[in-house]
Design a protein around this motif. Structure first.
Motif, mmCIF file in Angstrom:
data_model
loop_
_atom_site.group_PDB
_atom_site.id
_atom_site.type_symbol
_atom_site.label_atom_id
_atom_site.label_comp_id
_atom_site.label_asym_id
_atom_site.label_seq_id
_atom_site.Cartn_x
_atom_site.Cartn_y
_atom_site.Cartn_z
ATOM 1 N N ILE A 15 -0.537 36.629 -16.559
ATOM 2 C CA ILE A 15 -1.214 35.868 -17.620
ATOM 3 C C ILE A 15 -2.531 36.540 -18.006
ATOM 4 O O ILE A 15 -2.865 36.674 -19.181
ATOM 5 C CB ILE A 15 -1.433 34.405 -17.175
ATOM 6 C CG1 ILE A 15 -0.083 33.694 -17.070
ATOM 7 C CG2 ILE A 15 -2.351 33.677 -18.149
ATOM 8 C CD1 ILE A 15 -0.162 32.296 -16.506
ATOM 9 N N PHE A 16 -3.278 37.015 -17.009
ATOM 10 C CA PHE A 16 -4.547 37.686 -17.274
ATOM 11 C C PHE A 16 -4.329 38.949 -18.115
ATOM 12 O O PHE A 16 -5.065 39.240 -19.050
ATOM 13 C CB PHE A 16 -5.232 38.013 -15.944
ATOM 14 C CG PHE A 16 -6.602 38.593 -16.090
ATOM 15 C CD1 PHE A 16 -7.653 37.820 -16.573
ATOM 16 C CD2 PHE A 16 -6.846 39.923 -15.757
ATOM 17 C CE1 PHE A 16 -8.914 38.357 -16.710
ATOM 18 C CE2 PHE A 16 -8.108 40.460 -15.897
ATOM 19 C CZ PHE A 16 -9.148 39.683 -16.376
ATOM 20 N N THR A 17 -3.299 39.719 -17.816
ATOM 21 C CA THR A 17 -2.971 40.937 -18.559
ATOM 22 C C THR A 17 -2.580 40.620 -19.998
ATOM 23 O O THR A 17 -3.012 41.292 -20.938
ATOM 24 C CB THR A 17 -1.837 41.704 -17.849
ATOM 25 O OG1 THR A 17 -2.226 41.962 -16.495
ATOM 26 C CG2 THR A 17 -1.538 43.000 -18.560
ATOM 27 N N ILE A 18 -1.765 39.587 -20.180
ATOM 28 C CA ILE A 18 -1.338 39.195 -21.530
ATOM 29 C C ILE A 18 -2.535 38.747 -22.370
ATOM 30 O O ILE A 18 -2.660 39.118 -23.536
ATOM 31 C CB ILE A 18 -0.255 38.095 -21.446
ATOM 32 C CG1 ILE A 18 1.042 38.677 -20.885
ATOM 33 C CG2 ILE A 18 -0.022 37.479 -22.824
ATOM 34 C CD1 ILE A 18 2.112 37.653 -20.609
ATOM 35 N N VAL A 19 -3.437 37.996 -21.782
ATOM 36 C CA VAL A 19 -4.632 37.538 -22.495
ATOM 37 C C VAL A 19 -5.496 38.728 -22.896
ATOM 38 O O VAL A 19 -6.000 38.805 -24.021
ATOM 39 C CB VAL A 19 -5.422 36.518 -21.647
ATOM 40 C CG1 VAL A 19 -6.803 36.261 -22.236
ATOM 41 C CG2 VAL A 19 -4.654 35.214 -21.541
ATOM 42 N N LEU A 20 -5.685 39.695 -22.009
ATOM 43 C CA LEU A 20 -6.491 40.876 -22.321
ATOM 44 C C LEU A 20 -5.858 41.717 -23.432
ATOM 45 O O LEU A 20 -6.546 42.233 -24.311
ATOM 46 C CB LEU A 20 -6.721 41.715 -21.069
ATOM 47 C CG LEU A 20 -7.764 41.191 -20.090
ATOM 48 C CD1 LEU A 20 -7.861 42.091 -18.882
ATOM 49 C CD2 LEU A 20 -9.118 41.077 -20.756
ATOM 50 N N VAL A 21 -4.549 41.878 -23.397
ATOM 51 C CA VAL A 21 -3.859 42.645 -24.439
ATOM 52 C C VAL A 21 -4.003 41.942 -25.791
ATOM 53 O O VAL A 21 -4.296 42.575 -26.810
ATOM 54 C CB VAL A 21 -2.377 42.852 -24.065
ATOM 55 C CG1 VAL A 21 -1.580 43.375 -25.245
ATOM 56 C CG2 VAL A 21 -2.260 43.807 -22.892
ATOM 57 N N CYS A 22 -3.817 40.633 -25.833
ATOM 58 C CA CYS A 22 -3.975 39.880 -27.088
ATOM 59 C C CYS A 22 -5.399 39.966 -27.614
ATOM 60 O O CYS A 22 -5.628 40.119 -28.812
ATOM 61 C CB CYS A 22 -3.574 38.420 -26.883
ATOM 62 S SG CYS A 22 -1.814 38.181 -26.625
ATOM 63 N N LEU A 23 -6.372 39.892 -26.726
ATOM 64 C CA LEU A 23 -7.777 40.000 -27.118
ATOM 65 C C LEU A 23 -8.075 41.393 -27.679
ATOM 66 O O LEU A 23 -8.774 41.533 -28.683
ATOM 67 C CB LEU A 23 -8.676 39.688 -25.923
ATOM 68 C CG LEU A 23 -10.165 39.573 -26.204
ATOM 69 C CD1 LEU A 23 -10.436 38.439 -27.183
ATOM 70 C CD2 LEU A 23 -10.929 39.341 -24.923
ATOM 71 N N GLY A 24 -7.527 42.415 -27.066
ATOM 72 C CA GLY A 24 -7.706 43.782 -27.567
ATOM 73 C C GLY A 24 -7.098 43.969 -28.939
ATOM 74 O O GLY A 24 -7.691 44.601 -29.824
ATOM 75 N N ILE A 25 -5.904 43.431 -29.157
ATOM 76 C CA ILE A 25 -5.254 43.516 -30.472
ATOM 77 C C ILE A 25 -6.071 42.776 -31.518
ATOM 78 O O ILE A 25 -6.255 43.262 -32.637
ATOM 79 C CB ILE A 25 -3.808 42.981 -30.385
ATOM 80 C CG1 ILE A 25 -2.942 43.924 -29.550
ATOM 81 C CG2 ILE A 25 -3.214 42.800 -31.777
ATOM 82 C CD1 ILE A 25 -1.560 43.399 -29.249
#
Length: 154
Positions: A15-25
């Motif tokens: 979940i932490f990885t998915i949130v970081l990827v979405c924030l980066g996009i």
């Protein structure tokens, strides 16, 4: 034969990885939208649009009086272009009394929206006088929209 490998991923890390990827996009999209805009004017020359603009963008109206009937002529323009010219309160009784009014205005609007200058407009023989009257009102309306030149000379 190959050995089977089992990878254990904790749900919290996923979940932490998915949130970081979405924030980066999201950050990349915002940067692209604001920094690389094609319509963006150079901040070093803020008067650039004022010098090249012919009109103040907006909707401008004037009253056209024919006998006892008052009609509102509406001109919609942006900074360098006339978008449309129309009669706002044109009802059936006016079109019956003045049948050339609407077609004459449509012909003028077509030419004006294609950026034909006023002195090069082609008036048709069948509605030359109607178009001349409409042109006077359109010019009067565009006087309201014109950008006033500043008194400084370069």
């Amino acid at each position: 034969m190959s050995k089977t490998k089992i990878v254990v991923v904790k749900m919290k890390e996923l979940i932490f990885t998915i949130v970081l990827v979405c924030l980066g996009i999201l950050i990349l999209l915002l940067l692209m939208m604001f920094l690389f805009s094609k319509d963006d004017k150079s901040p070093a020359d803020p008067t650039q649009t004022e010098e090249t603009a012919l009109y103040h963008a907006g909707v401008y109206t004037s009253v056209l009086t024919l006998n006892d009937t008052s009609l509102n002529l509406e001109v919609v323009c942006d900074t360098n272009h006339i978008n449309s010219v129309r009669l706002v309160n044109l009802d059936e009784s006016v079109t019956t009394m003045y049948p050339l009014l609407h077609p004459a205005l449509e012909e003028l609007e077509l030419q004006l929206s294609n950026d034909v200058p006023f002195d090069e407009l082609q008036l048709t023989e069948s509605s030359k006088y109607t178009q001349t009257l409409l042109l006077e009102v359109i010019e009067h309306t565009l006087e309201k929209a014109k950008v006033k030149e500043s008194g400084s000379s370069k």
